[in-house]
Design an enzyme around this catalytic site. Structure first.
Site, mmCIF file in Angstrom:
data_model
loop_
_atom_site.group_PDB
_atom_site.id
_atom_site.type_symbol
_atom_site.label_atom_id
_atom_site.label_comp_id
_atom_site.label_asym_id
_atom_site.label_seq_id
_atom_site.Cartn_x
_atom_site.Cartn_y
_atom_site.Cartn_z
ATOM 1 N N ASP A 401 50.434 -12.622 93.667
ATOM 2 C CA ASP A 401 51.819 -13.046 93.469
ATOM 3 C C ASP A 401 52.691 -12.219 94.408
ATOM 4 O OD1 ASP A 401 54.390 -13.601 92.626
ATOM 5 O OD2 ASP A 401 53.916 -13.475 90.481
ATOM 6 N N HIS A 402 53.250 -12.880 95.413
ATOM 7 C CA HIS A 402 53.999 -12.145 96.437
ATOM 8 C C HIS A 402 55.345 -11.625 95.935
ATOM 9 C CE1 HIS A 402 54.085 -10.616 100.387
ATOM 10 N NE2 HIS A 402 53.490 -11.626 101.005
#
Length: 431
Positions: A401-402
């Site tokens: 999850d950036h």
């Protein structure tokens, strides 16, 4: 006693509905307290329902295959045998099972009629001896409830099937082959000289697990900005270590494989990279870094994709971790996981290599910041000590999850996992 209705309880973890797989009781039957009366399938697992009441079944409110909302009526109990069965009768041509102690279904009134038995033909279909034989065959047929339901829905006699699974377990593919062949394999097909028929479309009902998986994947894919990095590594030394461990006297009863080693490396290394063991909390406007690693392990089952969880995996030594993984994988394939075993994961692993795949882009389970995919381990030409040699290699794929994890941290974590796989001796340094 006054009539009491058992309603579908909240089975936990926010589940709002369940599908009735099969009933273990019938109208008119006396049920004891805590007796298992049905199996239901939730979005998480197959669950046995014990009765909270003792009494005689007055009415069954949901048919097999029907989806019931939490709080919806399931069974009404009383203290008298009902004068008329209120559950749906059998379809035309179906045999009506006889309840021990109640006899055959009544033709009229409240008293059951005796069924005349012929002494000359004790094996005639429909006679009690034949029915008992059929029930005995059914009793020894091993399969999961969803597979049994699939057979029932398509008119396949599951007792006539030869299971291709472990210890004769009848799998979904066995039932599907029988369906494609036109029913039970015990009835030989009649050859006809006719032109081949055009294949018809097959409509497959969406199961609770498949529906929940689809919802979770869509939610994750369109909520968390995914990024994926790949790394191909030489795991020859790791495979040699696994072989040595398998023959060690202290580990002779432990199932060890590359997935087990990956779980050990990942759960220890996550303490150095806490962002990958965290979650984005939109409502609280904060990032929660979990204090323990609850490791999710993707399992392909007849019911669909499941991700059971090993809680506090970072504290388990290799033998205990291996045993825990083997247990949840076996339970996932058998459909016996409890809903609590399918929630609370903080980081996950999926092994696509078992299907002969080199790599893939895994989608994050909702609420998790990282998932590692393991590709197949196979021998490839590889540069080794300034020469080209055949080495065992695999490709790792890390999705993250950036919003929570920066590329630098994800890259360092993936490189760290790869370094330990290349040289297991580094476990003493990195882990």
């Amino acid at each position: 006693m006054t009539d009491q209705t058992f309603k579908l309880p909240d089975l936990g973890e926010g589940l709002t509905e369940s599908e009735v797989l099969n009933w273990k009781i019938k109208v008119g039957e006396h049920v004891a307290l805590n007796q298992v009366i049905a199996e239901v399938e939730t979005a998480k697992a197959v669950v046995e329902l014990p009765s909270p009441f003792a009494g005689v079944v007055q009415q069954i409110h949901a048919a097999q295959g029907e989806v019931v909302q939490v709080g919806g009526p399931l069974v009404t109990f009383g203290d008298e045998v009902p004068a008329k069965a209120s559950e749906p009768g059998p379809a035309a041509g179906e045999r009506t099972p006889t309840l021990v102690g109640y006899g055959a279904p009544a033709a009229s009134g409240t008293r059951p009629q005796r069924k005349t038995r012929s002494a000359k033909n004790p094996g005639t279909p429909g006679t009690p001896s034949t029915e008992r034989h059929e029930e005995q065959r059914r009793a020894v047929t091993r399969c999961t409830p969803p597979v049994r339901k699939l057979a029932r829905d398509h008119g396949v006699d599951i007792s006539a099937l030869t299971g291709s699974g472990e210890d004769g377990l009848v799998l979904r593919r066995d039932v599907q082959e029988a369906i494609d062949a036109g029913g039970s394999p015990s009835v030989p097909a009649v050859a006809e000289a006719s032109p081949p028929a055009v294949a018809e479309d097959r409509h497959v009902k969406i199961t609770a697990v498949r529906r929940a998986t689809a919802k979770a994947m869509v939610q994750s894919a369109f909520t968390a900005p995914h990024a994926t990095e790949f790394l191909t590594v030489d795991v020859t030394e790791s495979m040699a270590l696994i072989e040595r461990l398998r023959t060690h006297r202290l580990l002779k009863d432990v199932k060890l494989n590359f997935t087990t080693l990956a779980a050990l490396v990942v759960t220890r290394l996550l303490s150095t990279y806490p962002a990958l063991n965290s979650t984005w909390d939109e409502k609280a406007d904060e990032i929660i870094e979990f204090g323990s690693v609850n490791l999710g392990m993707a399992v392909a089952s007849d019911r669909g994709l499941l991700v059971p969880v090993v809680k506090n995996a970072q504290d388990l030594p290799l033998p205990q971790l291996a045993s825990a993984l083997s247990e949840i994988i076996a339970q996932g394939r058998a459909g016996t996981l409890a809903p609590a075993q399918l929630t609370g994961g903080t980081f996950s692993i999926t092994n696509v290599g078992v299907f002969g795949v080199d790599a893939g882009t895994p989608i994050l389970p909702p609420g998790q910041a990282g998932i590692l995919a393991l590709g197949q381990v196979k021998r490839r030409p590889w540069e080794y000590q300034d020469e080209v040699a055949l080495r065992h290699t695999t490709t790792l794929a890390l999705s993250f999850d950036h919003r929570v994890v920066d590329g630098k941290e994800a890259s360092e974590f993936l490189a760290g996992v790869g370094s330990v796989f290349e040289d297991p001796g580094l476990m003493n340094i990195f882990i």
